[in-house]
Design a protein around this motif. Structure first.
Motif, PDB file in Angstrom:
ATOM      1  N   LEU A 180      11.038  36.234  36.245  1.00  0.00           N
ATOM      2  CA  LEU A 180      10.271  37.339  36.818  1.00  0.00           C
ATOM      3  C   LEU A 180       9.233  37.894  35.851  1.00  0.00           C
ATOM      4  N   ALA A 181       9.498  37.816  34.580  1.00  0.00           N
ATOM      5  CA  ALA A 181       8.509  38.269  33.596  1.00  0.00           C
ATOM      6  C   ALA A 181       7.268  37.387  33.655  1.00  0.00           C
ATOM      7  N   LYS A 182       7.484  36.077  33.781  1.00  0.00           N
ATOM      8  CA  LYS A 182       6.344  35.165  33.905  1.00  0.00           C
ATOM      9  C   LYS A 182       5.659  35.318  35.263  1.00  0.00           C
ATOM     10  N   LEU A 183       6.442  35.622  36.293  1.00  0.00           N
ATOM     11  CA  LEU A 183       5.871  35.835  37.622  1.00  0.00           C
ATOM     12  C   LEU A 183       4.880  37.000  37.606  1.00  0.00           C
ATOM     13  N   ALA A 184       5.170  38.011  36.802  1.00  0.00           N
ATOM     14  CA  ALA A 184       4.306  39.189  36.724  1.00  0.00           C
ATOM     15  C   ALA A 184       3.140  39.023  35.757  1.00  0.00           C
ATOM     16  N   ASP A 185       3.140  37.966  34.969  1.00  0.00           N
ATOM     17  CA  ASP A 185       2.153  37.793  33.907  1.00  0.00           C
ATOM     18  C   ASP A 185       0.934  37.017  34.421  1.00  0.00           C
ATOM     19  N   PRO A 186      -0.236  37.657  34.520  1.00  0.00           N
ATOM     20  CA  PRO A 186      -1.435  36.965  35.018  1.00  0.00           C
ATOM     21  C   PRO A 186      -1.862  35.789  34.146  1.00  0.00           C
ATOM     22  N   ASP A 187      -1.407  35.752  32.912  1.00  0.00           N
ATOM     23  CA  ASP A 187      -1.799  34.669  32.009  1.00  0.00           C
ATOM     24  C   ASP A 187      -0.975  33.397  32.224  1.00  0.00           C
TER      25      ASP A 187
END
Length: 419
Positions: free
Chosen positions: A404-411
């Protein structure tokens, strides 16, 4: 050897037109009869509440699925202003306008849906309008061009798009909604608040937690009286409180019906040689693992194509499309892919800031997540991401969770989240 079969499509809609197109494209040489109750040839509905309602030049003509001569050129017998009044699956016979019998070898029901009406005092006043057909869009456009005060009843997609169009034409707009937020039953509180803020930034007034008691006026509408006693001035009131499937013909024919015509994954009904597609269908969806009735443009488009192949007897037809719809309101364009019912997901993960700032629409993606699995995604003013969002949804429904942290990360590119 010539194909002497007759395939009948009831519903001269986007679904019906695409089914006919697919039949011819896939080599069917038999007889195709496409029957519709309206006087217009098949058209798409999104422009009715979007470009055409804004008065954009050429939008009305662009709504039609095919050019006027297409049906004759492809030997499709298009019968408009015709109503099918009886279906007998045992004899494979339809009755048209209560008189003429028509035999079919295979039948597609693409009867669509109709608006839910508001039966309160004054409902028949001039100025109380609905929006479902091209004629209704034509009439509403002319009314909005001169209206000073517009009341929209219902804060769903049609209601909000109509509100945006009315503001475009310069009217004062009030939206009446019984829920506490617009689109709450579709998007949940987190994303519904974005649409409230967007419309308020463009001058729309919301009246939440109330309904309509009556329409006021003598001959023509002059006011809308709410259940809380408030009286709103109104030149036009647009009722957008949902639609219901046109299942009467299916019921008449003894088909299995429950909130739509029940169909299997290959769009077959409970009657032999009878298929159904589009708004009228309650589909046993193989990806979602539940029955769903989808009321949006993409379902009409893709369902019609799949139905054409199913009519031809293709064993490979499995209609498991990820539900998809889009909307344009002011400077916000959005696409939604998936299926997430409020109360059935854990959280909404935002990629980007969803806040409306200084009246400007935000750029973000929202993901509805349960146990780390993406059930749906909505991109707002972020483009060319539908394919990876739908891949995430497919994976989510098949049991794959994401970080989920990567899901929220635009990068982090969306197409890298699945490894």
């Amino acid at each position: 050897m010539a194909d002497e079969r007759t395939f009948v499509i009831v519903g001269a809609s986007l679904t019906g037109a695409k089914a006919a197109e697919t039949l011819r494209a896939d080599g069917f040489t038999g007889r195709i009869i496409l029957i519709g109750e309206e006087t217009e040839r098949p058209y798409e509905r999104p422009p009715l509440s979007k470009d055409h309602l804004h008065g954009k030049e050429g939008a009305r003509e662009k709504a039609f699925v095919h050019e006027p001569g297409w049906y004759a050129e492809h030997d499709v017998d298009l019968r408009l202003a015709t109503r099918v009044t009886h279906l007998n699956p045992a004899t494979h016979v339809l009755v048209l306008d209560g008189v003429d019998e028509l035999r079919y070898d295979r039948l597609l029901l693409a009867t669509g849906s109709r608006v839910r009406t508001l039966d309160v005092p004054g409902h028949d006043l001039h100025g109380v309008r609905y929006l479902r057909t091209l004629d209704e869009s034509d009439a509403l456009l002319e009314h909005l061009r001169t209206a000073a005060n517009v009341v929209v009843i219902g804060a769903g997609w049609i209601g909000l798009e109509t509100a945006a169009a009315a503001r475009h034409h310069g009217a004062n707009v009030t939206v009446v909604e019984q829920a506490s937020l617009p689109l709450r039953q579709v998007l949940g509180d987190e994303v519904a608040a974005v649409f409230r803020d967007l419309h308020e930034a463009h001058g729309v007034t919301f009246r939440f937690g109330t309904g309509v008691a009556s329409f006021g006026g003598t001959g023509a509408l002059s006011s809308v009286v709410l259940t809380d006693g408030t009286e709103l001035p109104a030149d036009v009131a647009v009722v957008g409180i949902g639609i219901q499937p046109n299942t009467e013909l299916a019921v008449d024919g003894g088909l299995a019906v429950d909130n739509g015509v029940l169909v299997s994954a290959n769009l077959a009904t409970s009657a032999p040689d009878v298929y159904a597609a589009g708004d009228v269908v309650n589909l046993d969806h193989p990806l979602l693992g539940r029955r769903v009735r989808v009321e949006h443009w993409a379902n009409a488009l893709n369902g019609g194509k799949a139905a054409g192949k199913a009519l031809l007897g293709s064993e490979e037809v499995v209609y498991d499309r990820v539900p998809y719809f889009f909307s344009d309101q002011y400077d916000l364009g959005m696409e939604y892919s998936g299926f997430a019912v409020p109360g059935e997901y854990d959280t909404v993960v935002f990629r980007g800031d969803p806040a409306v700032r200084d009246g400007k629409a935000p750029e973000f993606i929202a993901f509805w997540v349960k146990d780390g699995r993406v059930l749906a995604g909505m991109n707002a003013n972020v483009w060319d991401v539908t394919d990876p969002i739908q891949a995430l949804v497919r994976a989510g429904y098949k049991g794959t969770a994401v970080d989920l942290a990567k899901l929220a990360d635009p990068d982090v590119p969306l197409d890298q989240l699945l490894g």
